[in-house]
Design an enzyme around this catalytic site. Sequence first.
Site, PDB file in Angstrom:
ATOM      1  N   ARG A 116     -34.823 -58.958 -75.488  1.00 16.62           N
ATOM      2  CA  ARG A 116     -35.027 -59.022 -76.942  1.00 16.62           C
ATOM      3  C   ARG A 116     -35.485 -60.434 -77.271  1.00 16.62           C
ATOM      4  O   ARG A 116     -34.696 -61.363 -77.256  1.00 16.62           O
ATOM      5  CB  ARG A 116     -33.696 -58.714 -77.624  1.00 16.62           C
ATOM      6  CG  ARG A 116     -33.767 -58.491 -79.110  1.00 16.62           C
ATOM      7  CD  ARG A 116     -32.376 -58.585 -79.709  1.00 16.62           C
ATOM      8  NE  ARG A 116     -31.947 -59.965 -79.839  1.00 16.62           N
ATOM      9  CZ  ARG A 116     -30.688 -60.390 -79.761  1.00 16.62           C
ATOM     10  NH1 ARG A 116     -29.711 -59.550 -79.543  1.00 16.62           N
ATOM     11  NH2 ARG A 116     -30.406 -61.672 -79.906  1.00 16.62           N
ATOM     12  N   HIS A 175     -31.195 -60.612 -83.135  1.00 17.94           N
ATOM     13  CA  HIS A 175     -30.594 -59.277 -83.195  1.00 17.94           C
ATOM     14  C   HIS A 175     -31.041 -58.560 -84.469  1.00 17.94           C
ATOM     15  O   HIS A 175     -31.484 -57.408 -84.438  1.00 17.94           O
ATOM     16  CB  HIS A 175     -29.069 -59.409 -83.148  1.00 17.94           C
ATOM     17  CG  HIS A 175     -28.340 -58.133 -83.432  1.00 17.94           C
ATOM     18  ND1 HIS A 175     -28.330 -57.078 -82.547  1.00 17.94           N
ATOM     19  CD2 HIS A 175     -27.602 -57.739 -84.493  1.00 17.94           C
ATOM     20  CE1 HIS A 175     -27.618 -56.088 -83.064  1.00 17.94           C
ATOM     21  NE2 HIS A 175     -27.164 -56.464 -84.235  1.00 17.94           N
ATOM     22  N   TYR A 193     -26.930 -69.095 -79.226  1.00 17.30           N
ATOM     23  CA  TYR A 193     -26.380 -68.555 -77.978  1.00 17.30           C
ATOM     24  C   TYR A 193     -27.416 -68.373 -76.872  1.00 17.30           C
ATOM     25  O   TYR A 193     -27.072 -67.977 -75.778  1.00 17.30           O
ATOM     26  CB  TYR A 193     -25.682 -67.210 -78.252  1.00 17.30           C
ATOM     27  CG  TYR A 193     -26.548 -66.165 -78.935  1.00 17.30           C
ATOM     28  CD1 TYR A 193     -27.423 -65.377 -78.190  1.00 17.30           C
ATOM     29  CD2 TYR A 193     -26.500 -65.965 -80.317  1.00 17.30           C
ATOM     30  CE1 TYR A 193     -28.209 -64.422 -78.814  1.00 17.30           C
ATOM     31  CE2 TYR A 193     -27.280 -65.019 -80.939  1.00 17.30           C
ATOM     32  CZ  TYR A 193     -28.140 -64.246 -80.187  1.00 17.30           C
ATOM     33  OH  TYR A 193     -28.931 -63.315 -80.803  1.00 17.30           O
TER      34      TYR A 193
HETATM   35  C1  LIG Z   1     -18.617 -49.450 -82.837  1.00 21.21           C
HETATM   36  C2  LIG Z   1     -19.362 -50.666 -83.272  1.00 21.21           C
HETATM   37  N1  LIG Z   1     -18.846 -51.905 -83.014  1.00 21.21           N
HETATM   38  C3  LIG Z   1     -19.510 -52.999 -83.440  1.00 21.21           C
HETATM   39  C4  LIG Z   1     -20.687 -52.907 -84.116  1.00 21.21           C
HETATM   40  C5  LIG Z   1     -21.408 -54.163 -84.597  1.00 21.21           C
HETATM   41  N2  LIG Z   1     -22.636 -54.327 -83.806  1.00 21.21           N
HETATM   42  C6  LIG Z   1     -23.832 -53.919 -84.254  1.00 21.21           C
HETATM   43  S1  LIG Z   1     -25.036 -54.105 -83.147  1.00 21.21           S
HETATM   44  C7  LIG Z   1     -23.980 -54.752 -81.999  1.00 21.21           C
HETATM   45  C8  LIG Z   1     -24.488 -55.114 -80.640  1.00 21.21           C
HETATM   46  C9  LIG Z   1     -25.048 -53.943 -79.903  1.00 21.21           C
HETATM   47  O1  LIG Z   1     -25.608 -54.355 -78.696  1.00 21.21           O
HETATM   48  P1  LIG Z   1     -26.396 -53.374 -77.757  1.00 21.21           P
HETATM   49  O2  LIG Z   1     -25.662 -52.108 -77.574  1.00 21.21           O
HETATM   50  O3  LIG Z   1     -26.749 -54.123 -76.509  1.00 21.21           O
HETATM   51  O4  LIG Z   1     -27.731 -53.002 -78.553  1.00 21.21           O
HETATM   52  P2  LIG Z   1     -28.879 -53.956 -79.113  1.00 21.21           P
HETATM   53  O5  LIG Z   1     -28.510 -54.320 -80.526  1.00 21.21           O
HETATM   54  O6  LIG Z   1     -28.985 -55.151 -78.230  1.00 21.21           O
HETATM   55  O7  LIG Z   1     -30.122 -53.139 -79.103  1.00 21.21           O
HETATM   56  C10 LIG Z   1     -22.696 -54.849 -82.535  1.00 21.21           C
HETATM   57  C11 LIG Z   1     -21.544 -55.438 -81.838  1.00 21.21           C
HETATM   58  C12 LIG Z   1     -21.184 -51.603 -84.371  1.00 21.21           C
HETATM   59  N3  LIG Z   1     -22.324 -51.405 -85.043  1.00 21.21           N
HETATM   60  N4  LIG Z   1     -20.527 -50.515 -83.922  1.00 21.21           N
END
Ligand SMILES: Cc1ncc(C[n+]2csc(CCOP(=O)(O)OP(=O)(O)O)c2C)c(N)n1
Lengths: 348, 363
Positions: B257, B261, B270
């Site tokens: 990415r 985010h 980070y």
């Molecule tokens: C159950 C849950 N916990 C926390 C969050 C907050 N949150 C949103 S995106 C994210 C990170 C997700 O990372 P990843 O699965 O690697 O997907 P990416 O965003 O990198 O595509 C978090 C912790 C959430 N949306 N759902």
Amino acid sequence: MAGQKTADTAETVHTLTLSKSINEGLRRALSDNEKVVLMGEDIGDLGGVFRVTDGLKAEFGPSRVIDTPLAEAGIIGTAVGLAYRGYRPVCEIQFDGFIYPGFDQIVAQVAKLHARTSGDVRMPITIRVPFGGGIGSVEHHSESPEAYFAHTAGLRVVSCSNPQDAYSMLRQAIASDDPVLFFEPKRRYWMKGEVNLEQTPERSLSSARVLTSGTDVTLVTYGPLVPTAMDVAAAAAEDGISVEVIDLRSLQPVDFDAVVASVRVTGRLVVTHEAQRFAGLGAEIAATITERCFEYLEAAPERVTGFDTPYPPAAFEDQFLPDLDRILDAVDRAMGRRNSLSDWRFDG
Amino acid sequence: MLLTHSGEYVQLLTPRGERVDAPGFDPWVADIGSAELRSLYEDMLISRRLDTEATALQRQGEIGLWPPLLGQEAAQVGSAHALRQSDFVFGSYRENAVAYCRGVDLTTMISVWRGNANAGWNPYDISMAAPAIIIGAQSLHAVGYAMGCNFDRSDDISIAYFGDGATSQGDVNEAMVFAASFSAPVIFFCQNNHYAISEPVGVQTTKPIADRAPGFGIPSIRVDGNDVLAVFAATAIAADRARSGNGPTYIEAVTYRMGPHTTSDDPTRYRPEAELEEWRAKDPLDRVKRYLINAGALDDAQLQEIDDHADEVAKDLRAAIRALPEPDPLSFFDTVFAEPNAHLARQRSQHAAYLAAFDGGER
Ligand SMILES: Cc1ncc(C[n+]2csc(CCOP(=O)(O)OP(=O)(O)O)c2C)c(N)n1
């Protein structure tokens, strides 16, 4: 057809236990609609730990009556996908206390997808939960978690209290295009009653039922405490108090109009449920009835509930569960008859 | 032929734009000639333009939030192109290039980020579920859908997109259990973009993510997620396995990415700059462009044409946002339930009466 026919009744009326009537409701739903599938742990060959699904796998096969892996989020989450595909899953949660691992899928997915998609996606999922205490079981097997779900927008929550309702309400729940939490009073599974298997339900799934009419006190309850409430009405009558018992049947939405109509006559309200008191259904009903019937009320609404403790070990459950005496006491207080508990109200 | 063992990944197109042989995978891209590769490139470029435009719109206050997929274009476009339109996609909030490839109406897509709707498009219009914000929840939905395809004796399949962070969630792991037990025709497509908000992938796992699936009885492929051809091939293989009754496949697309985010995030807190540079050199668009130019299959005029198309899409997006009507203020009551609900109807009319008490019904 199992179940013995009673004399002088039509072919379709049978005397069935509550669990057997649910079994018949599931059988009927499975044969009427090929999109209905049952999912759960041990529901296949074993027929469920309460035997509610007895014989259904043999009759409909393993892709209609599905023994799932031991994963509650998995059961509900895959049901969501099946609903996307046009299925109408009926999920069994083995015991009330085991629904929490599936909580997120229920409240964040099942409940919300219709609203999130502006109505494009329907979630006609029925989640059956044997609930409540009184069977002398161990931890996590006697809980009443209905308020968590009644608090969640997008879910319908119902509880049956007799075999005919169990049969009809289950079929209505499965036919509903909304998700339904279907709470089965497990300590009443063996209670018998007449069930007309052909009867079209006489009332909508969201309507309450007045079981006995009365003029002094409205006693509102649902599920396992309905028979107890009937005993209360009979006992109160001996004391010259006329109690109207309302079986709520639907906990979300609540048929407030039925309760309002009754309280306008009686001027007194007692609500009883097994679930903990704090922020429970009783609080919601007492508050709403106070708002809508304030000028009719002769006394403050009373609640008779489980205590705000975890459901206790079996040796204590007779104390935890509202029983005839505790409810009668509340009826007395509502009537202005002071008793040992009345003083707690005025302790400043 | 599936690489279920640790560490390696499949690559068909190097960062310098050279086509390398990958036995077992090459036949699956045999049909992708210059014209097809140009159109994959075009979709990737448009996805990138969508990101730039949406980010600008967020900065200008036209939308509230945007989750860019900058750097993940090959993973999303390559996999989306390997599906049939009747297959069903279950994604997270970041699969906007997948949605684009499936023909989403940009207005409905953007209405979500404007705060006018929760989920935007009608899932049945583009065979793509409402995006899941709860991390990993959609993986179970994909498996359930795939079980339904099996019950229907259809050869439709489903695909679950999720991130590296999601692999820690119970739902994703339960999804693999169900998929394996029921031999569900589903593809697990993990975009390992190396970060879950600020947490590097090492916090979720100390092994290659693709190693997890075999323990569930699901074969996995680890693929260069910045290589659109390799992603296409891997997805096509997985889709074919699912369609022909061989059950689930797990794909780990190793990508990065390159943006934040979301537009609210600050990756400089980070993420080392050097790491970003390293991945810029592996850009998914550059290598396709180089390959096509070297092969004499992409000239300046064609590049201009693709650019013009991207401009067009971006312009439409901007116009769509501006044209979005304000939603009816009471409509959020209307679709909570499919069937009438007396309690909610009463609440709605009380609130309507309250609103109507203001001049002209406007607060
Ligand atoms: C159950 C849950 N916990 C926390 C969050 C907050 N949150 C949103 S995106 C994210 C990170 C997700 O990372 P990843 O699965 O690697 O997907 P990416 O965003 O990198 O595509 C978090 C912790 C959430 N949306 N759902």
